[in-house]
Write a protein that holds these residues in place. Sequence first.
Motif, short mmCIF file in Angstrom:
data_model
loop_
_atom_site.label_atom_id
_atom_site.label_comp_id
_atom_site.label_asym_id
_atom_site.label_seq_id
_atom_site.Cartn_x
_atom_site.Cartn_y
_atom_site.Cartn_z
N ARG A 143 0.86 -1.17 0.00
CA ARG A 143 0.00 0.00 0.00
C ARG A 143 0.90 1.23 0.00
O ARG A 143 2.06 1.15 0.40
N ALA A 167 -4.28 2.17 6.16
CA ALA A 167 -5.34 2.31 5.19
C ALA A 167 -6.21 3.54 5.49
O ALA A 167 -6.63 4.27 4.58
N GLY A 183 -5.04 2.87 -0.40
CA GLY A 183 -3.71 2.88 -1.02
C GLY A 183 -3.25 1.53 -1.51
O GLY A 183 -2.06 1.35 -1.82
N ASP A 184 -4.17 0.58 -1.61
CA ASP A 184 -3.80 -0.79 -2.00
C ASP A 184 -3.33 -0.84 -3.45
O ASP A 184 -4.02 -0.42 -4.36
N GLU A 226 2.97 -5.49 2.59
CA GLU A 226 2.05 -6.44 3.22
C GLU A 226 2.42 -7.89 2.97
O GLU A 226 2.10 -8.76 3.77
#
Length: 297
Positions: A143, A167, A183-184, A226
């Motif tokens: 992200r 997030a 923001g993924d 992540e």
Amino acid sequence: MLKSRLLAAVALGAVIAIHGPVFAQDAADPVVAKVGTAEIHQSELDLALASLDPQLAQLPDEQKRAAALSGLVDVKLLAKDAEAEGVQNSEDFKKRLAYLTDRELHNAYFKKHVVDAVTADEVKARYDKEIGAIKPQEEVKARHILVKTEDEAKAVIKELDAGKDFATLAKEKSTDPNKDDGGDLGYFTKERMVPEFSEAAFALEKGAYTKTPVKSQFGFHVILLEDKRLQPPPPLDQVEPQVKQLVMRDKYLALLADAKKDAGVEISDPALKKAYDEANKAEDAGATEGDAVEGAN
């Protein structure tokens, strides 16, 4: 996905698309129209439908049938007049007819021994071969929060250090269009992003975020890593049409190789022979070069 090395296979598929499928006359082949004493059968209408202009092919079915039939009627009318003039006896017509006959024989043979001869087992075996030749690339899931200034990025990092959810901050602070997704960025390989971004993202440990702002042409980023993994190959059902093209290409080239071996090819024009040999050398190189199935997310 199958990349540019599939060009030969794509060109091979065009053989069918350009010339259209070959339809066999059914025993029950009804007459759909008459032009004088000449009959137009359903099989002829099917052929006309298969070779409609792509723009007309978008029409509703009944309009397509009408357009195809209209073209057939025109053909029958002028063919009758041409025959009455003896056009079929001209040398130009005979040469063209011989060429068209050879082309349609080629297409029928191609369909029988290439298109219809491909089995599910052959496609699966070729898929396994392509997958086995791939060296999996590393990819990461990340992200990011994009802001205009370095000071804004530092302020975001301070909030993250204080325990703010990444997030949530992305939705509040980021200027990137994906802010609503926190923001993924999903999974990506190094070459998918600008160098500064990729270098920073791939250097992180899973669960960590950048402690200093990352500058790029777009602004300043704060990046959260992540996950890391080796890029998985695409499943067979996703790339089956492309893999089938490879199997078809190999079958077609094998047929040609055997035919050339039996018949031989002689070209009298030296310049044309050189160009022909170079073209076939390039084709052979493309056929033997390792094709690769590449994953896509």
